[in-house]
Design an enzyme around this catalytic site. Structure first.
Site, PDB file in Angstrom:
ATOM      1  N   LYS A  74       0.572  -1.265   0.217  1.00  7.44           N
ATOM      2  CA  LYS A  74       0.038  -0.194  -0.065  1.00  7.44           C
ATOM      3  C   LYS A  74       0.934   1.453   0.048  1.00  7.44           C
ATOM      4  O   LYS A  74       1.792   0.925   1.255  1.00  7.44           O
ATOM      5  CB  LYS A  74      -0.982   0.022   1.086  1.00  7.44           C
ATOM      6  CG  LYS A  74      -2.312   0.446   1.397  1.00  7.44           C
ATOM      7  CD  LYS A  74      -3.614  -0.139   2.200  1.00  7.44           C
ATOM      8  CE  LYS A  74      -4.291   0.433   2.412  1.00  7.44           C
ATOM      9  NZ  LYS A  74      -4.770   0.359   3.651  1.00  7.44           N
TER      10      LYS A  74
HETATM   11  C1  E4P Z   1      -8.877   0.886   3.385  1.00  6.99           C
HETATM   12  O1  E4P Z   1      -7.485   0.301   2.943  1.00  6.99           O
HETATM   13  C2  E4P Z   1      -8.291   1.929   4.876  1.00  6.99           C
HETATM   14  O2  E4P Z   1      -7.457   1.077   5.770  1.00  6.99           O
HETATM   15  C3  E4P Z   1      -9.440   2.373   5.483  1.00  6.99           C
HETATM   16  O3  E4P Z   1     -10.731   1.967   4.821  1.00  6.99           O
HETATM   17  C4  E4P Z   1      -9.393   3.415   6.539  1.00  6.99           C
HETATM   18  O4  E4P Z   1     -10.622   3.637   6.932  1.00  6.99           O
HETATM   19  P1  E4P Z   1     -11.189   4.318   8.531  1.00  6.99           P
HETATM   20  O5  E4P Z   1     -11.234   6.164   7.015  1.00  6.99           O
HETATM   21  O6  E4P Z   1     -12.341   4.067   8.440  1.00  6.99           O
HETATM   22  O7  E4P Z   1      -9.907   4.439   8.707  1.00  6.99           O
END
Ligand code: E4P
Length: 215
Positions: A83
């Site tokens: 990522k």
């Molecule tokens: C995506 O890969 C992220 O890990 C995640 O969806 C972030 O979500 P949040 O806004 O609930 O932290």
């Protein structure tokens, strides 16, 4: 639509996997922090538990360090996807990594332009954060719809992961908008199959069957 679990909690992953509907997992530094375990150990544990892609996020932010870290993360398991945050250096890193066949998930996408650039750089996945967009008073689902149009218009292979999902409705609307994948927090995942009318219906059928059988 593919379902990913948005967590680094191995018990939650095993539970969801047991249902037979889990296609992958996404993590981020905040989710790793919640577990209080070694990063490498957690990712390897998840990657051994599920067959599908497991996103592990870089923790460095300049081009050279991101590429170096990504190469290291990609070696932890065959199903690791790296990522990379949507920044100028991140785009450059995605471009380099895609040429090395390292799969990437470009994270923190909040606009069509960002998604388009990430796809053009060669990202395997892009992650628009719909919940955080809604928090700003804007329309997260609209971004999924627009990104889908762009991916179709230009024939990109990049898959759209609807991320930052907060409700069942977010999942349903993401599916209608054509997101390839939804990454879902464990608490939402376990709510998806329930409906009060289903429970009420089962109760009614049980009672009537008891009357019918006299038991
Ligand atoms: C995506 O890969 C992220 O890990 C995640 O969806 C972030 O979500 P949040 O806004 O609930 O932290």
């Amino acid at each position: 639509m593919k379902f990913f679990l948005d967590t680094a909690n191995i018990e939650d992953i095993k539970k969801a996997n047991d249902l037979g509907l889990l296609d992958g997992v996404t993590t981020n530094p905040s989710l790793i922090n919640k577990e209080g375990r070694d990063f490498e150990e957690v990712i390897k544990d998840i990657a051994n538990t599920i067959k599908g892609p497991v996103s592990a996020e870089v923790t460095t932010y300049d081009y050279e360090s991101m590429v170096e870290e990504a190469r290291k993360l990609a070696k932890w398991a065959d199903n690791v996807v790296v990522k990379i945050p949507m920044t100028r250096d991140g785009l450059k890193a995605i471009n380099t990594l895609s040429k090395e066949n390292i799969k990437t998930n470009c994270t923190l996408i909040f606009s069509v332009a960002q998604g388009l650039l990430a796809a053009k750089a060669g990202a395997t996945y892009i992650s628009p954060f719909i919940g955080r967009i809604d928090d700003m008073g804007e329309d997260g689902i609209r971004l999924i719809e627009d990104l889908k149009d762009v991916m179709v218009n230009y024939g990109f292979d990049t898959e759209i992961i609807a991320a930052s999902i907060r409700t069942n409705k977010h999942l349903e609307l993401s599916a209608l908008a054509g997101a390839d994948i939804a990454t879902i927090p464990a608490n939402i995942f376990e709510k998806l199959y329930s409906h009060p009318l289903t429970d009420k219906g089962i109760e009614g059928f049980k009672k009537d069957w008891e009357k019918f059988t006299g038991k």
